[in-house]
Motif scaffolding. Structure first.
Motif, mmCIF file in Angstrom:
data_model
loop_
_atom_site.group_PDB
_atom_site.id
_atom_site.type_symbol
_atom_site.label_atom_id
_atom_site.label_comp_id
_atom_site.label_asym_id
_atom_site.label_seq_id
_atom_site.Cartn_x
_atom_site.Cartn_y
_atom_site.Cartn_z
ATOM 1 N N PHE A 22 0.849 -1.176 0.000
ATOM 2 C CA PHE A 22 0.000 0.000 0.000
ATOM 3 C C PHE A 22 0.895 1.239 0.000
ATOM 4 C CE2 PHE A 22 -2.889 -3.136 1.883
ATOM 5 C CZ PHE A 22 -3.993 -2.926 1.086
ATOM 6 N N VAL A 23 0.312 2.361 -0.357
ATOM 7 C CA VAL A 23 1.078 3.595 -0.395
ATOM 8 C C VAL A 23 1.475 4.005 1.021
ATOM 9 C CG1 VAL A 23 1.004 6.027 -1.032
ATOM 10 C CG2 VAL A 23 -0.078 4.346 -2.490
ATOM 11 N N PHE A 24 0.537 3.895 1.953
ATOM 12 C CA PHE A 24 0.790 4.247 3.342
ATOM 13 C C PHE A 24 0.748 2.996 4.206
ATOM 14 C CE2 PHE A 24 -1.319 8.111 1.624
ATOM 15 C CZ PHE A 24 -0.239 8.966 1.716
ATOM 16 N N HIS A 25 1.141 3.157 5.442
ATOM 17 C CA HIS A 25 1.113 2.046 6.384
ATOM 18 C C HIS A 25 -0.145 2.145 7.237
ATOM 19 C CE1 HIS A 25 5.153 0.753 5.369
ATOM 20 N NE2 HIS A 25 5.461 2.049 5.283
ATOM 21 N N ARG A 26 -0.357 1.137 8.058
ATOM 22 C CA ARG A 26 -1.580 1.055 8.862
ATOM 23 C C ARG A 26 -1.749 2.283 9.763
ATOM 24 N NH1 ARG A 26 -4.044 -0.956 13.511
ATOM 25 N NH2 ARG A 26 -5.805 -2.316 13.078
ATOM 26 N N ASN A 28 -0.720 5.304 9.281
ATOM 27 C CA ASN A 28 -1.149 6.444 8.475
ATOM 28 C C ASN A 28 -2.652 6.409 8.221
ATOM 29 O OD1 ASN A 28 1.794 5.708 7.506
ATOM 30 N ND2 ASN A 28 1.502 7.891 7.137
ATOM 31 N N TYR A 29 -3.161 5.226 7.876
ATOM 32 C CA TYR A 29 -4.596 5.109 7.596
ATOM 33 C C TYR A 29 -5.443 5.347 8.844
ATOM 34 C CZ TYR A 29 -3.574 3.438 2.919
ATOM 35 O OH TYR A 29 -3.146 3.350 1.617
ATOM 36 N N VAL A 30 -4.984 4.907 9.991
ATOM 37 C CA VAL A 30 -5.728 5.137 11.232
ATOM 38 C C VAL A 30 -5.825 6.635 11.508
ATOM 39 C CG1 VAL A 30 -5.655 4.830 13.733
ATOM 40 C CG2 VAL A 30 -5.204 2.885 12.241
ATOM 41 N N VAL A 31 -4.714 7.337 11.367
ATOM 42 C CA VAL A 31 -4.724 8.786 11.597
ATOM 43 C C VAL A 31 -5.587 9.487 10.547
ATOM 44 C CG1 VAL A 31 -3.263 10.848 11.752
ATOM 45 C CG2 VAL A 31 -2.488 8.704 12.753
ATOM 46 N N MET A 32 -5.577 8.989 9.306
ATOM 47 C CA MET A 32 -6.426 9.576 8.260
ATOM 48 C C MET A 32 -7.912 9.420 8.596
ATOM 49 S SD MET A 32 -4.822 8.687 4.599
ATOM 50 C CE MET A 32 -3.174 9.126 4.166
ATOM 51 N N PHE A 33 -8.292 8.256 9.081
ATOM 52 C CA PHE A 33 -9.700 8.056 9.430
ATOM 53 C C PHE A 33 -10.110 8.922 10.618
ATOM 54 C CE2 PHE A 33 -9.225 3.821 7.224
ATOM 55 C CZ PHE A 33 -10.005 4.187 6.136
ATOM 56 N N TYR A 83 -0.939 15.772 8.571
ATOM 57 C CA TYR A 83 -0.030 15.039 9.444
ATOM 58 C C TYR A 83 -0.011 13.554 9.086
ATOM 59 C CZ TYR A 83 1.860 12.823 13.608
ATOM 60 O OH TYR A 83 2.589 12.049 14.464
ATOM 61 N N ALA A 84 -1.172 12.985 8.789
ATOM 62 C CA ALA A 84 -1.245 11.566 8.441
ATOM 63 C C ALA A 84 -0.500 11.265 7.152
ATOM 64 C CB ALA A 84 -2.704 11.132 8.315
ATOM 65 N N ILE A 85 -0.530 12.185 6.212
ATOM 66 C CA ILE A 85 0.187 11.980 4.953
ATOM 67 C C ILE A 85 1.693 12.062 5.167
ATOM 68 C CG2 ILE A 85 0.619 13.009 2.680
ATOM 69 C CD1 ILE A 85 -2.384 13.771 2.677
ATOM 70 N N LEU A 86 2.122 12.982 6.014
ATOM 71 C CA LEU A 86 3.553 13.180 6.237
ATOM 72 C C LEU A 86 4.137 12.248 7.291
ATOM 73 C CD1 LEU A 86 3.685 17.077 6.166
ATOM 74 C CD2 LEU A 86 4.223 15.487 4.335
ATOM 75 N N LEU A 87 3.312 11.512 8.000
ATOM 76 C CA LEU A 87 3.766 10.637 9.078
ATOM 77 C C LEU A 87 4.624 9.505 8.540
ATOM 78 C CD1 LEU A 87 3.518 9.834 12.087
ATOM 79 C CD2 LEU A 87 1.531 8.496 11.447
ATOM 80 N N ASN A 88 5.763 9.300 9.178
ATOM 81 C CA ASN A 88 6.659 8.211 8.804
ATOM 82 C C ASN A 88 6.647 7.179 9.930
ATOM 83 O OD1 ASN A 88 8.620 6.534 7.845
ATOM 84 N ND2 ASN A 88 10.255 8.051 7.837
ATOM 85 N N PRO A 89 5.935 6.070 9.778
ATOM 86 C CA PRO A 89 5.829 5.106 10.880
ATOM 87 C C PRO A 89 7.112 4.331 11.139
ATOM 88 C CG PRO A 89 4.682 4.289 8.951
ATOM 89 C CD PRO A 89 5.137 5.687 8.637
#
Length: 95
Positions: A22-26, A28-33, A83-89
């Motif tokens: 996926f483009v982002f990690h889990r 990132n998606y949690v913060v996006m939601f 922030y969710a887009i720029l977050l690096n897990p």
């Protein structure tokens, strides 16, 4: 012997490329939601305040909830999305 090692290397490469990422990690998606939920809450708080009779003015349309709180929540939600887009897990906390 050498031909088997080349085949093994090729099979490893194909197994890595076959993996769907996926483009982002889990995280990132949690913060996006969460950001989407805050934006939706802001728009829900903006609704209402109208009048059934067009001849009657309802001053409730200028309440604190619709003028200050709801737009602030929408802007906070957009900031959470950025922030969710720029977050690096993968970034460790010790660095």
């Amino acid at each position: 012997m050498k031909s088997t090692s080349v085949k093994e290397k090729k099979s490893k490469k194909t197994s890595l490329t076959d993996k769907k990422d996926f483009v982002f990690h889990r995280k990132n998606y949690v913060v996006m939601f969460i950001g989407l939920a805050v934006i939706a809450l802001g728009f829900i708080l903006m609704t209402g305040g109208g009048s059934d009779d067009p001849e009657v003015f309802n001053p409730d349309i200028y309440s604190f909830r619709r003028i200050r709180l709801a737009p602030t929540l929408v802007l906070i939600g957009f900031a959470i999305e950025i922030y969710a887009i720029l977050l690096n897990p993968h970034k460790s906390k010790s660095e």
